[in-house]
Scaffold this motif. Structure first.
Motif, PDB file in Angstrom:
ATOM      1  N   LEU A 435      12.325  72.293  46.186  1.00 15.56           N
ATOM      2  CA  LEU A 435      10.895  72.456  46.609  1.00 15.56           C
ATOM      3  C   LEU A 435      10.655  71.146  47.552  1.00 15.56           C
ATOM      4  N   TYR A 436      11.026  69.843  47.076  1.00 17.39           N
ATOM      5  CA  TYR A 436      10.542  68.643  47.722  1.00 17.39           C
ATOM      6  C   TYR A 436      11.424  68.190  48.724  1.00 17.39           C
ATOM      7  N   GLY A 437      12.745  68.668  48.814  1.00 24.45           N
ATOM      8  CA  GLY A 437      13.623  67.924  49.716  1.00 24.45           C
ATOM      9  C   GLY A 437      14.779  68.672  49.683  1.00 24.45           C
ATOM     10  N   ARG A 438      16.085  68.010  49.688  1.00 29.50           N
ATOM     11  CA  ARG A 438      17.094  68.753  49.910  1.00 29.50           C
ATOM     12  C   ARG A 438      18.392  68.329  48.949  1.00 29.50           C
ATOM     13  N   SER A 439      19.294  69.234  48.575  1.00 31.79           N
ATOM     14  CA  SER A 439      20.415  68.857  47.742  1.00 31.79           C
ATOM     15  C   SER A 439      21.403  68.169  48.538  1.00 31.79           C
ATOM     16  N   LEU A 440      21.950  66.901  48.280  1.00 34.69           N
ATOM     17  CA  LEU A 440      22.921  66.249  48.651  1.00 34.69           C
ATOM     18  C   LEU A 440      24.368  66.347  48.096  1.00 34.69           C
ATOM     19  N   LEU A 441      24.293  66.355  46.832  1.00 35.24           N
ATOM     20  CA  LEU A 441      25.591  66.421  46.154  1.00 35.24           C
ATOM     21  C   LEU A 441      25.688  67.118  44.986  1.00 35.24           C
ATOM     22  N   ILE A 442      26.696  67.956  44.548  1.00 34.51           N
ATOM     23  CA  ILE A 442      26.769  68.667  43.290  1.00 34.51           C
ATOM     24  C   ILE A 442      28.476  68.153  42.897  1.00 34.51           C
ATOM     25  N   LYS A 443      28.572  67.268  41.963  1.00 41.42           N
ATOM     26  CA  LYS A 443      29.938  66.831  42.051  1.00 41.42           C
ATOM     27  C   LYS A 443      30.153  66.694  40.239  1.00 41.42           C
ATOM     28  N   GLU A 444      31.472  67.156  40.024  1.00 40.77           N
ATOM     29  CA  GLU A 444      31.728  66.946  38.678  1.00 40.77           C
ATOM     30  C   GLU A 444      32.723  66.118  38.152  1.00 40.77           C
ATOM     31  N   MET A 445      32.734  65.549  36.939  1.00 38.52           N
ATOM     32  CA  MET A 445      33.590  64.229  36.628  1.00 38.52           C
ATOM     33  C   MET A 445      34.109  64.361  35.188  1.00 38.52           C
ATOM     34  N   ALA A 446      35.281  64.128  35.093  1.00 37.52           N
ATOM     35  CA  ALA A 446      35.845  64.106  33.931  1.00 37.52           C
ATOM     36  C   ALA A 446      35.627  62.827  33.212  1.00 37.52           C
ATOM     37  N   LEU A 447      35.548  62.792  31.656  1.00 35.31           N
ATOM     38  CA  LEU A 447      35.210  61.556  31.352  1.00 35.31           C
ATOM     39  C   LEU A 447      36.224  61.217  30.266  1.00 35.31           C
ATOM     40  N   ASP A 448      36.559  60.000  29.983  1.00 36.41           N
ATOM     41  CA  ASP A 448      37.496  59.608  28.643  1.00 36.41           C
ATOM     42  C   ASP A 448      36.896  59.498  27.561  1.00 36.41           C
ATOM     43  N   SER A 449      36.171  60.562  27.163  1.00 36.99           N
ATOM     44  CA  SER A 449      35.462  60.179  25.882  1.00 36.99           C
ATOM     45  C   SER A 449      35.949  60.562  24.664  1.00 36.99           C
ATOM     46  N   ARG A 450      35.598  59.720  23.702  1.00 40.32           N
ATOM     47  CA  ARG A 450      36.221  59.749  22.173  1.00 40.32           C
ATOM     48  C   ARG A 450      35.001  60.048  21.212  1.00 40.32           C
ATOM     49  N   LEU A 451      35.638  60.858  20.122  1.00 39.83           N
ATOM     50  CA  LEU A 451      34.829  61.676  19.245  1.00 39.83           C
ATOM     51  C   LEU A 451      33.865  60.718  18.801  1.00 39.83           C
ATOM     52  N   ASN A 452      32.514  60.843  18.824  1.00 38.82           N
ATOM     53  CA  ASN A 452      31.523  59.962  18.047  1.00 38.82           C
ATOM     54  C   ASN A 452      31.231  58.580  18.508  1.00 38.82           C
ATOM     55  N   GLU A 453      32.086  58.485  19.663  1.00 43.96           N
ATOM     56  CA  GLU A 453      31.698  57.053  20.293  1.00 43.96           C
ATOM     57  C   GLU A 453      30.961  57.002  21.790  1.00 43.96           C
ATOM     58  N   HIS A 454      30.320  56.056  21.958  1.00 43.32           N
ATOM     59  CA  HIS A 454      29.432  56.200  23.057  1.00 43.32           C
ATOM     60  C   HIS A 454      30.035  55.742  24.207  1.00 43.32           C
ATOM     61  N   LEU A 455      30.025  56.520  25.399  1.00 44.46           N
ATOM     62  CA  LEU A 455      30.794  56.041  26.720  1.00 44.46           C
ATOM     63  C   LEU A 455      29.922  55.724  27.741  1.00 44.46           C
ATOM     64  N   THR A 456      29.844  54.340  28.299  1.00 45.65           N
ATOM     65  CA  THR A 456      29.007  54.064  29.589  1.00 45.65           C
ATOM     66  C   THR A 456      29.662  54.258  30.785  1.00 45.65           C
ATOM     67  N   THR A 457      29.180  55.059  31.697  1.00 46.33           N
ATOM     68  CA  THR A 457      29.623  55.425  32.844  1.00 46.33           C
ATOM     69  C   THR A 457      28.505  54.964  34.168  1.00 46.33           C
ATOM     70  N   THR A 458      29.148  54.542  35.318  1.00 50.43           N
ATOM     71  CA  THR A 458      28.146  54.197  36.217  1.00 50.43           C
ATOM     72  C   THR A 458      28.452  55.294  37.439  1.00 50.43           C
ATOM     73  N   ILE A 459      27.304  55.424  38.165  1.00 46.27           N
ATOM     74  CA  ILE A 459      27.179  56.325  39.346  1.00 46.27           C
ATOM     75  C   ILE A 459      27.036  55.451  40.574  1.00 46.27           C
ATOM     76  N   ASP A 460      27.520  55.536  41.632  1.00 50.82           N
ATOM     77  CA  ASP A 460      27.516  54.716  42.839  1.00 50.82           C
ATOM     78  C   ASP A 460      26.606  55.670  43.908  1.00 50.82           C
ATOM     79  N   VAL A 461      25.293  55.540  43.578  1.00 44.96           N
ATOM     80  CA  VAL A 461      24.296  56.407  44.392  1.00 44.96           C
ATOM     81  C   VAL A 461      24.487  55.964  45.940  1.00 44.96           C
ATOM     82  N   LYS A 462      24.517  54.815  46.049  1.00 39.83           N
ATOM     83  CA  LYS A 462      24.522  54.264  47.533  1.00 39.83           C
ATOM     84  C   LYS A 462      25.778  54.982  48.076  1.00 39.83           C
ATOM     85  N   GLY A 463      27.034  54.961  47.374  1.00 40.29           N
ATOM     86  CA  GLY A 463      27.914  55.417  47.979  1.00 40.29           C
ATOM     87  C   GLY A 463      27.958  57.026  48.247  1.00 40.29           C
TER      88      GLY A 463
END
Length: 649
Positions: A435-463
């Motif tokens: 309603l306010y602009g346009r969609s630029l990206l819809i991308k899926e990512m697989a994460l190396d997640s372990r049960l009950n552990e917090h995983l920190t990931t970064t997104i390169d928005v400028k990229g």
């Protein structure tokens, strides 16, 4: 087919005893033929083969539709479909994907409405890859779980105000929020034939609020707003214990409504409590309740427990430090319990209760702490991403293996509309634009997640948006399959930092570079109202300042809302209602002006001196200062805040 029927007829005439069996065979053949005709589809149309799920569904579910023909090509599989051929009533917003060339799956953006009946039609005017259109008149129906009581506890304890008497306490937990005033009217508490009272007065109120002054009084008598809630506490009037057991039954009548629900409570709900004829403490249950970081263990008993007396009787294996907290019918053990771990909880006999009973036998049981709930959250809520910075945004996930990253741009001319709508309840139209602009990206990512552990990931928005991108962007991270598990952050990629000073008739704006803090000249500054009107506009000078004076008349009838700064396509904004410094708690009146006479001050040139240093005394009289020579004789008197002489030099 006609020859077969003639042959059957001839056999029936020559063998009359077989006529009944032949007739039945003919009827069976006709039913088979008609069934084959009725279940086949014309070759020039597309129909829905199956729609799942229907009937009773969870609020967190996806929908799968299978068609009679291929709908899309293979290269369209698993890509976002922003205009699926689905019409939900009530509306369900979400995103669809073709998982097979003839199978469409719809992923809702949020949980479905509670206790609500839904109707969905599969329809579209589009011609699909098979060259045909969807011909479907079927209506599919499903409904979310009805209102129910997920936890109902009714127990008794001693009434501290009346010796020898007890009262009933209740704890109610619904799966959906309900109105406490309507709940009060829906409940009755009645005793059996051995009960002292046939019915009891009571009060019910949302958990966490103050208890009403007396049983039967409304929460609003205390000046509180009742508010919808899922958890409630209940207390009855006191009554005496007798030599025989008394049973009291609490009933919640059908018809109780819940918040945003389409259907009320379908059937009455009852729960009972037995008031024992003698003092006796019973461990009713030992359960775990999983939190965001670590679980808790809940001990439920037939009477209240005192924290200071209970801890020596409780042990945990494996040994774990814990603290005790009051619970309405027992205790909460809160400690560093590991999710997924099983603990043995032992309670020694002799544990005293607040009603004078003791635990007569040792008690031991095993409790498993549940896994952490899947979650995703950005680690920072900051808005600015400096244009010359790295452009990274960090988020934390727990028990999520695949995510979908979605980036949308907010157009500059929609800024006020975007901000006034609560940072955008985004609506996806058929064109794929928000309603306010346009969609630029819809991308899926697989994460190396372990049960009950917090995983920190970064997104390169400028990229993602490109090195030359500037402006406001909405970045969302969602669980791929359970899209309602999500978090959103708004990022403004810019090099313009704004600060401002606004009074009733004056506005001054500073524009500085976020990269090196240098002033920015030539930045177009505009003050916009909440209804998107430009009130004042100008450019910053070489100092990075833009000053607007005598603006009171220009602001009349408008609510100043946001200040924008634009230069060479770069955009930045400063929202006034979120950044104004509140001064109601500060004394900002200042000292009153002198109508006559003078006000003198005397102070040294610095605050610290070493032995042998010469002290320079500076006097100030209404803006006039002078340095007193070192050999000038002076006499200094200090007074305290009551005007009393403190010391002289």
């Amino acid at each position: 087919m006609s020859r077969l029927f003639r042959k059957l007829g001839t056999q029936a005439i020559s063998h009359p005893y077989r006529s009944i069996g032949i007739s039945l065979l003919a009827v069976a053949l006709l039913v088979t033929v008609f069934a084959a005709v009725s279940t086949s589809y014309p070759d020039n149309e597309i129909r829905v083969v199956s729609f799942e799920p229907t009937g009773n569904v969870d609020r967190t579910t996806n929908f799968t539709i299978k068609f009679s023909k291929e709908m899309v090509s293979k290269d369209s599989l698993d890509k976002p479909v922003l205009d699926p051929p689905l019409v939900f009533m009530p509306e369900i917003r979400g995103l669809a994907r073709w998982v097979e060339s003839d199978v469409l799956r719809f992923f809702p953006d949020a949980e479905l409405l509670p206790a609500t009946k839904y109707v969905v039609r599969v329809e579209s005017d589009k011609t699909w890859i098979s060259g045909y259109k969807i011909i479907s008149k079927e209506v599919y129906r499903f409904q979310t779980p009805l209102l129910k009581l997920t936890d109902a506890r009714l127990y008794y304890d001693a009434d501290p105000a009346v010796r020898g008497s007890v009262r009933l306490n209740g704890r109610l937990r619904f799966n959906y929020p309900v109105d406490p005033e309507k709940l009060q009217k829906s409940i009755t508490v009645k005793g059996d034939k051995n009960a002292v009272k046939s019915s009891l007065y009571f009060s019910v109120w949302p958990a966490g609020q103050a208890q009403p002054a007396r049983p039967g009084s409304a929460t609003t008598e205390l000046g509180q707003k009742p508010g919808y809630s899922t958890m409630f506490e209940l207390v009855t009037e006191s009554f005496p214990r007798t030599k025989s057991a008394q049973t009291y039954t609490m009933t919640i009548a059908s018809g109780l409504e819940c918040q945003n629900c389409g259907l009320p409570l379908a059937e009455p709900i009852t729960t009972s409590s037995i008031v024992q004829p003698k003092e006796r403490l019973v461990i009713q249950s030992v359960t775990s309740n999983q939190g965001d970081e670590s679980g808790v263990i809940i001990i439920s008993v037939s009477g209240g427990l005192a924290i200071e007396e209970a801890k020596p009787f409780i042990t945990i294996d494996p040994p774990t430090d814990f603290v005790l907290e009051d619970y309405y019918h027992g205790l909460v053990l809160r400690g560093n319990f590991t999710p997924g771990e099983t603990y043995t909880v032992s309670i020694a006999k002799g544990l005293p209760s607040t009603i004078g009973a003791v635990l007569e036998q040792d008690f031991s049981t095993k409790v498993k702490i549940g896994d952490l709930r899947p979650s995703v959250a950005f680690t920072s809520r900051a808005t600015f991403l400096p244009r010359l910075g790295n452009g990274l945004m960090e988020f934390k996930t727990t028990n999520i293996n695949k995510i979908a990253v979605e980036v949308e741009q907010v157009f500059a001319n929609n800024l006020v509309y975007f901000l006034t709508s609560g940072y955008g309840n985004y609506y996806r139209g058929g064109s794929g634009s928000s309603l306010y602009g346009r969609s630029l990206l819809i991308k899926e990512m697989a994460l190396d997640s372990r049960l009950n552990e917090h995983l920190t990931t970064t997104i390169d928005v400028k990229g993602i948006v490109g090195p030359t991108a500037r402006g406001i962007f909405k970045v969302s991270v969602r669980d791929k399959e359970q899209r309602w598990i999500a978090d959103t952050r708004y990022a403004m990629i810019t090099d313009i930092g704004l600060s401002a000073r606004l009074s009733g008739d004056y506005l001054m704006v500073w524009a500085n570079s976020l990269a090196d803090s240098e002033p920015l000249s030539g930045v177009t500054i505009a003050l916009l109202s909440k209804n998107n009107q430009t009130l004042v506009e100008g450019k910053t000078d070489s100092r990075g300042l833009a000053v607007f004076e005598n603006i009171k008349d220009k602001l009349a009838g408008f609510e100043p809302f946001v200040i924008t700064g634009v230069r060479d396509g770069d955009l930045s904004y400063l929202r006034l209602d979120e950044t104004l410094l509140p001064i109601s708690d500060f004394d900002v009146a200042g000292r009153p002006y002198l109508s006559s006479g003078y006000e003198a001050f005397i102070y040294t040139d610095r605050g610290v001196y070493r032995p042998g240093d010469t002290v320079h005394i500076v006097s100030l009289v209404r803006g006039v200062s002078a340095t007193i020579p070192p050999d000038f004789p002076y006499f200094l008197t200090i007074f305290d805040n009551q005007g009393r002489k403190f010391s002289s030099y």
